[in-house]
Motif scaffolding. Structure first.
Motif, short mmCIF file in Angstrom:
data_model
loop_
_atom_site.label_atom_id
_atom_site.label_comp_id
_atom_site.label_asym_id
_atom_site.label_seq_id
_atom_site.Cartn_x
_atom_site.Cartn_y
_atom_site.Cartn_z
N HIS A 17 -5.69 -1.54 6.17
CA HIS A 17 -4.68 -2.56 5.84
C HIS A 17 -4.13 -3.22 7.10
O HIS A 17 -3.87 -4.43 7.11
N GLU B 47 -6.80 -3.47 -1.91
CA GLU B 47 -6.95 -2.03 -2.06
C GLU B 47 -8.41 -1.62 -2.23
O GLU B 47 -8.83 -0.58 -1.72
N GLN C 21 -4.24 -8.18 -4.82
CA GLN C 21 -3.89 -6.79 -4.53
C GLN C 21 -5.09 -5.88 -4.78
O GLN C 21 -5.34 -4.94 -4.00
N PRO D 173 -5.61 -1.93 -9.16
CA PRO D 173 -6.26 -2.29 -7.89
C PRO D 173 -7.35 -1.33 -7.46
O PRO D 173 -8.36 -1.73 -6.89
N TYR D 174 -7.16 -0.04 -7.74
CA TYR D 174 -8.14 0.95 -7.32
C TYR D 174 -9.28 1.06 -8.32
O TYR D 174 -10.43 1.25 -7.94
N HIS E 136 -7.40 4.84 5.36
CA HIS E 136 -7.09 3.82 4.37
C HIS E 136 -6.04 2.84 4.89
O HIS E 136 -6.21 1.61 4.80
N GLU E 137 -4.98 3.37 5.44
CA GLU E 137 -3.88 2.50 5.86
C GLU E 137 -4.23 1.69 7.11
O GLU E 137 -3.75 0.56 7.28
N THR F 94 -10.28 0.93 0.15
CA THR F 94 -10.82 2.12 -0.49
C THR F 94 -12.27 2.33 -0.10
O THR F 94 -12.69 3.43 0.27
N ALA G 225 -2.63 4.69 -2.69
CA ALA G 225 -3.79 4.48 -1.85
C ALA G 225 -4.30 5.78 -1.25
O ALA G 225 -5.45 5.85 -0.87
N SER H 103 0.83 -1.20 0.00
CA SER H 103 0.00 0.00 0.00
C SER H 103 0.87 1.25 0.00
O SER H 103 0.84 2.04 0.94
#
Length: 432
Positions: A177, A207, A203, A267-268, A173-174, A211, A12, A8
């Protein structure tokens, strides 16, 4: 294709900040009954959220501790996963980030592997053959990064040059994860050993899931009422334009070959859409567990995994009669689409439909290199459409190319060879 094992690295955040700004007004059109629909989703009733008196964050930074402790209970419940232990959180400088990425790229992409990847995409005409891949990825990552989660140290790092307004979306966001990594082994999901296509699909889910949790929570805070993004018509389509803006917003990304751009954006662009579909049939954590796609084909067409019978890709082996294998892997449907669009044109992407597995080998013999790429298709019709689409441009491949159609045990195959002739055989075995 992937670079460092995609911890990430911050697309991201750098890109998603744009998405938040673009989506929030549209979210106002969410149905008024979204409160009921949100609370009906498993994991959003607060049962998986940690108790408020639990130590949620380990950090030396009071500001990060307060903000993360505020965000974690709700985002944990919204993710459908469980926070099992405190999250480690610290700030890092740009110089520390550069050293970290440099070490990671060297550790996870050896010079031999980097050369092999460049050779493969070079033979397909998707990347200049003299590309310094590790240097290219490092420059793109450094341009994008605002925060990142590192599964190796189980820690989340935020760059110390981020202002206070940016911290909330970065952490949202992080932190997702960090919660993900306590329920599933993120490193194992995206390990190069599982293959390019499977890792790319995983992946995208990682993400896409982060997201949606981030955007849903931020949108709810902005709207002042509960929001369920799955209730917003074509939500994935609404965030796509904002994400596509990244191609022009960041010079290093814009200058990179499209195959590299897509590796970072895919991924996004596609992950959020898949996770929304998976949420419709499973719980919020299912996309990372029971509904984790095995290929980008399943990600692009969720019916292939969400409906019966499940359509798993088939596995292929390309065996060389001479020479040595320099590098081997697979493209997957997502990269076959890019190949067709780049070599033939945008409308050619449809010829990737019906993909059912592929494998390539970059070979070396007496100083020469070449590529043998075998693919298997759902039907003779889909194989023949692919062959007829790509055949007219074979002369444009570096060094020339040949594409042949084969049948093996009632399976429809196509084999593309680039470079000098070399003996080979192809073995197809059913997937899981």
């Amino acid at each position: 294709m992937r670079g460092s094992r995609a911890r990430s690295t911050g697309l991201a955040v750098a890109v998603l900040l744009l998405a938040v700004a673009g989506v929030a007004p549209s979210a106002a059109a969410a149905p008024q009954n979204s409160l009921e629909s949100v609370r009906a989703v498993p994991g959003l009733d607060g049962t998986s959220a940690p108790a408020t008196d639990t130590i949620l964050v380990e950090t030396s930074d009071p500001e990060l501790r307060a903000l993360a402790a505020e965000l974690l209970p709700e985002l944990t419940a919204r993710s459908g996963l469980e926070l099992k232990e405190p999250v480690r959180l610290e700030r890092r400088s740009r110089e520390e980030l550069e050293r970290y990425l440099d070490v990671r790229l060297a550790d996870e992409m050896s010079e031999t592997r980097a050369r092999g990847i460049v050779a493969a995409y070079g033979h397909l005409g998707l990347m200049p053959p003299d590309t310094d891949l590790r240097a290219l990825l490092l420059s793109v990552y450094l341009e994008q990064v605002a925060g990142f989660y590192d599964p190796d140290t189980n820690a989340l790092y935020v760059l110390d040059d981020q202002d206070a307004d940016a911290l909330r979306p970065i952490l949202l966001h992080e932190l997702v994860h960090a919660v993900q990594d306590q329920s599933v082994d993120l490193d194992a999901l995206i390990d190069p050993a599982v293959g390019n296509d499977r890792a790319k699909a995983a992946q995208a889910v990682i993400e896409g899931h982060a997201t949606l949790v981030m955007l849903e929570q931020m949108t709810e805070q902005m709207q002042g009422r509960p929001i369920d993004l799955s209730e917003i018509p074509d939500f994935a389509g609404q965030i796509r334009p904002a994400l596509e803006m990244a191609r022009n917003e960041y010079p290093q990304l814009a200058a990179a070959p499209r195959i590299v751009q897509e590796a970072l954006l895919f991924p996004y662009l596609e992950g959020a859409g898949y996770v929304l579909r998976a949420w419709e049939v499973g719980d919020r954590g299912a996309p990372l567990t029971s509904l984790l796609p095995a290929s980008t084909e399943q990600l692009l067409d969720p019916s292939r995994i969400l409906e019966e019978p499940v359509d798993h890709p088939e596995e292929l082996l390309v065996l060389l009669d001479e020479g040595v294998s320099m590098h081997e892997d697979g493209l997957g449907q997502a990269e076959v689409r890019i190949l067709l669009e780049e070599r033939v044109g945008p409308r050619a992407a449809v010829a990737s439909d019906g993909w059912d597995g592929d494998r390539y080998v970059v070979w070396e013999r007496g100083g020469e290199t070449g590529l043998i790429w075998a693919s298997v298709w759902d039907s003779l019709e889909s194989r023949d459409r692919f062959v007829s689409t790509l055949t007219p441009v074979l002369g444009d491949f570096p060094g020339g190319a040949e594409l042949v159609a084969l049948e093996q045990r009632e399976r429809a195959l196509a084999v593309l060879t680039v470079g000098a002739p070399l003996g080979y055989s192809v073995v197809v075995s059913p997937g899981p």
